[in-house]
Design a protein around this motif. Sequence first.
Motif, PDB file in Angstrom:
ATOM      1  N   UNK A  25      42.370  50.514  36.526  1.00 50.05           N
ATOM      2  CA  UNK A  25      43.821  50.780  36.514  1.00 50.05           C
ATOM      3  C   UNK A  25      44.540  49.846  37.479  1.00 50.05           C
ATOM      4  N   UNK A  26      44.129  48.620  37.501  1.00 52.94           N
ATOM      5  CA  UNK A  26      44.638  47.644  38.449  1.00 52.94           C
ATOM      6  C   UNK A  26      45.884  46.952  37.912  1.00 52.94           C
ATOM      7  N   UNK A  27      46.407  46.065  38.722  1.00 56.25           N
ATOM      8  CA  UNK A  27      47.554  45.255  38.319  1.00 56.25           C
ATOM      9  C   UNK A  27      47.497  43.942  39.097  1.00 56.25           C
ATOM     10  N   UNK A  28      48.629  43.494  39.608  1.00 57.34           N
ATOM     11  CA  UNK A  28      48.682  42.214  40.316  1.00 57.34           C
ATOM     12  C   UNK A  28      48.063  42.280  41.705  1.00 57.34           C
ATOM     13  N   UNK A  29      47.724  43.487  42.178  1.00 52.75           N
ATOM     14  CA  UNK A  29      47.182  43.655  43.525  1.00 52.75           C
ATOM     15  C   UNK A  29      46.085  44.713  43.499  1.00 52.75           C
ATOM     16  N   UNK A  30      45.009  44.458  44.232  1.00 55.43           N
ATOM     17  CA  UNK A  30      43.899  45.411  44.269  1.00 55.43           C
ATOM     18  C   UNK A  30      43.803  46.199  45.573  1.00 55.43           C
TER      19      UNK A  30
END
Length: 170
Positions: A25-30
């Motif tokens: 469920x990630x995006x541009x930042x972890x």
Amino acid sequence: SSLRSFHAELFKLAKQGEYSVLDLCSSFESHYPNNLRAKRVVVTGMSESELEQNKQATEWKVKNLNEDPSLPFENAEFDFVTMTAGVLYLSKPQEVFAEMHRVLKPGGLASIAFSNRCWPSKAVKVWINVADDPVGQCQIAGNYFHFSPHGGWQAISALDLRSSTNAGKR
């Protein structure tokens, strides 16, 4: 942030430069430390353009876990599985947590993080009902681990990462 510091301590448990991480469920930042020393960082999420921007990822896969909770990875492939702010949107959490367990190496660790903030139009009802109840949130998350797969997870625990000045405030 507190979560970056937590992940830094978590990842110290592995041999630096040789461990693998799956961020669901990630995006541009972890939310990993800036000096991350993983051999492999796989991010999954629903937005290809956001995943492409994730500078810590070595690879990414577009995946809507509500449509298909299976993970496109082999058994025992990752040392760590993380999920930040995604658990409250899962419509099939037991299936997702069973898959998390399947892709973790023996002795691997899973970490999920959540807060009282969410998009009520997207969060599942059980999470909306406990949005301002951190203990209730931990009970729900703990049950996801406990029952998915039943008896599969060991040493389930919760940690409050809020600063001491914000603990208990909503």
